[in-house]
Enzyme design. Structure first.
Site, PDB file in Angstrom:
ATOM      1  N   ASP A   1       0.834  -1.196   0.000  1.00 11.20           N
ATOM      2  CA  ASP A   1       0.000   0.000   0.000  1.00 11.20           C
ATOM      3  C   ASP A   1       0.873   1.253   0.000  1.00 11.20           C
ATOM      4  O   ASP A   1       0.368   2.369  -0.099  1.00 11.20           O
ATOM      5  CB  ASP A   1      -1.000  -0.002   1.156  1.00 11.20           C
ATOM      6  CG  ASP A   1      -0.366  -0.143   2.526  1.00 11.20           C
ATOM      7  OD1 ASP A   1       0.874  -0.183   2.612  1.00 11.20           O
ATOM      8  OD2 ASP A   1      -1.118  -0.227   3.523  1.00 11.20           O
ATOM      9  N   SER A   2       2.197   1.061   0.057  1.00 12.21           N
ATOM     10  CA  SER A   2       3.138   2.154  -0.177  1.00 12.21           C
ATOM     11  C   SER A   2       3.018   2.712  -1.587  1.00 12.21           C
ATOM     12  O   SER A   2       3.582   3.776  -1.894  1.00 12.21           O
ATOM     13  CB  SER A   2       4.579   1.686   0.070  1.00 12.21           C
ATOM     14  OG  SER A   2       4.840   0.453  -0.586  1.00 12.21           O
TER      15      SER A   2
ATOM     16  N   ASP B   1      -0.849  -6.087  -0.348  1.00  9.58           N
ATOM     17  CA  ASP B   1      -1.342  -5.482   0.889  1.00  9.58           C
ATOM     18  C   ASP B   1      -2.856  -5.313   0.852  1.00  9.58           C
ATOM     19  O   ASP B   1      -3.419  -4.896  -0.171  1.00  9.58           O
ATOM     20  CB  ASP B   1      -0.716  -4.087   1.078  1.00  9.58           C
ATOM     21  CG  ASP B   1       0.475  -4.105   2.018  1.00  9.58           C
ATOM     22  OD1 ASP B   1       0.566  -5.010   2.866  1.00  9.58           O
ATOM     23  OD2 ASP B   1       1.325  -3.208   1.902  1.00  9.58           O
TER      24      ASP B   1
ATOM     25  N   LYS C   1      -1.403  -9.375   2.629  1.00 10.11           N
ATOM     26  CA  LYS C   1      -0.706  -8.969   3.843  1.00 10.11           C
ATOM     27  C   LYS C   1      -1.588  -8.032   4.657  1.00 10.11           C
ATOM     28  O   LYS C   1      -2.269  -7.164   4.086  1.00 10.11           O
ATOM     29  CB  LYS C   1       0.627  -8.276   3.527  1.00 10.11           C
ATOM     30  CG  LYS C   1       1.430  -7.899   4.794  1.00 10.11           C
ATOM     31  CD  LYS C   1       2.842  -7.469   4.473  1.00 10.11           C
ATOM     32  CE  LYS C   1       2.924  -6.067   3.926  1.00 10.11           C
ATOM     33  NZ  LYS C   1       2.483  -5.024   4.910  1.00 10.11           N
TER      34      LYS C   1
ATOM     35  N   GLU D   1      -1.843  -5.706   8.529  1.00  8.51           N
ATOM     36  CA  GLU D   1      -1.147  -5.108   9.661  1.00  8.51           C
ATOM     37  C   GLU D   1      -1.931  -5.350  10.946  1.00  8.51           C
ATOM     38  O   GLU D   1      -3.147  -5.154  10.987  1.00  8.51           O
ATOM     39  CB  GLU D   1      -0.964  -3.602   9.444  1.00  8.51           C
ATOM     40  CG  GLU D   1      -0.094  -3.256   8.248  1.00  8.51           C
ATOM     41  CD  GLU D   1       0.109  -1.758   8.087  1.00  8.51           C
ATOM     42  OE1 GLU D   1      -0.299  -0.995   8.985  1.00  8.51           O
ATOM     43  OE2 GLU D   1       0.671  -1.348   7.050  1.00  8.51           O
TER      44      GLU D   1
ATOM     45  N   GLU E   1       8.768  -4.498  10.983  1.00 13.00           N
ATOM     46  CA  GLU E   1       9.252  -3.201  10.517  1.00 13.00           C
ATOM     47  C   GLU E   1       9.717  -2.323  11.674  1.00 13.00           C
ATOM     48  O   GLU E   1       8.969  -2.091  12.626  1.00 13.00           O
ATOM     49  CB  GLU E   1       8.158  -2.473   9.725  1.00 13.00           C
ATOM     50  CG  GLU E   1       8.626  -1.141   9.168  1.00 13.00           C
ATOM     51  CD  GLU E   1       7.683  -0.520   8.154  1.00 13.00           C
ATOM     52  OE1 GLU E   1       7.967   0.590   7.675  1.00 13.00           O
ATOM     53  OE2 GLU E   1       6.647  -1.163   7.837  1.00 13.00           O
TER      54      GLU E   1
END
Length: 272
Positions: free
Chosen positions: A52-53, A91, A121, A123, A190
């Site tokens: 999502d970066s 993501d 993925k 978070e 991270e």
């Protein structure tokens, strides 16, 4: 290159776990488009993260929060089309799994069906473990993400090192075990202390992929634009530049401009 990554067969989630067991490091980079992903895949990357970066790198947003499921599907579909060998992970963006377990499962299935990626993925730790478990039970492989989780950046108040205090370190370790028990095959760590990342790596069955988490994780991930020197003014401690693509492209564009303005391009051989 190890015995696993020299194999020309498609890398799968099973391969990633075999690499952990064999002690072979996992090399991952982000990509968001067909052309870049094809270069990474042919260069021998083990895994690509359609992060999502993309919100920052492709759209110029200040953080990852604005990107949508539809936009992630667009990027992930392009990347998956380019990859013949590496594992492709997409993501799940902010808001796509936080509202309810059912919505998380629905969005994960949609991403897999519409993109052709190999995994998603997410978070978070124990708080999303039930959703992770349900997604895995639905047949979708999941990568977890702990430590600095950019989707929670406003809660953290910055992009600093996480879990440096004992209480947060204990929570991260508990979260890692919760994700492991929920069925993730890998966990991104991270910006956490190297010693803690090493402990997580030893204690979980899942492969660990570090970014700013020291050398003892099972693998490493970097944003391709950062690692290849395309991003200007961004040089955190964990980042190493492996190329200077920005300067190479600048030189090439300037040479093109000069050739056009000097009437040197196209020449007779380049004309029909």
């Amino acid at each position: 290159m190890g015995y696993l990554t020299t194999d020309k067969k498609k890398i799968t989630t099973k391969t990633i776990l075999e690499m952990k067991a064999a002690g072979e490091k996992i090399a991952q980079m982000t990509a968001y488009d067909f052309t870049t992903a094809g270069i990474l895949d042919r260069a021998g990357i083990d895994a690509i993260l359609v992060g999502d970066s993309a919100s920052n790198v492709m759209a110029g947003n200040a953080d990852t929060l604005p990107i949508t499921v539809d936009q992630m599907i667009y990027h992930a579909r392009a990347v998956a089309r380019a990859c013949q060998h590496c594992l492709v992970v997409c993501d799940m963006p902010f808001g796509s799994y936080q509202v309810s377990r059912e919505e998380g499962v629905r969005n994960a299935i949609r991403i897999m069906k519409e993109t052709g990626v190999d995994a998603v993925k997410m978070e978070g730790g124990a708080s999303i473990a039930d959703t992770v478990r349900a997604i895995v039970q639905a047949g979708v492989p999941v990568v977890g993400h702990l430590g600095l989780t950019p989707q929670s950046i406003h809660k953290f108040g910055g992009y600093g090192l996480r879990a440096k205090e004992e209480a947060e370190a204990r929570q991260l370790l508990a979260d890692a075990h919760a994700l492991d028990e929920a069925g993730v095959f890998a966990i991104t760590l991270e910006k956490v202390p190297a010693k803690l990342a090493a402990q997580v790596t030893r204690e979980v069955k899942a492969a660990t992929i570090g970014i700013g988490a020291g050398p003892d994780t099972d693998g490493q991930v970097l944003v391709y634009a950062d690692a290849l020197g395309m991003t200007q003014g961004f040089k955190p401690k964990f980042l190493r530049h492996f190329a200077d693509v920005c300067q190479c492209m600048t030189d090439g564009v300037q040479a093109y401009v000069q050739a056009v303005k000097g009437a040197d391009f196209p020449n007779e051989e380049e004309s029909y």
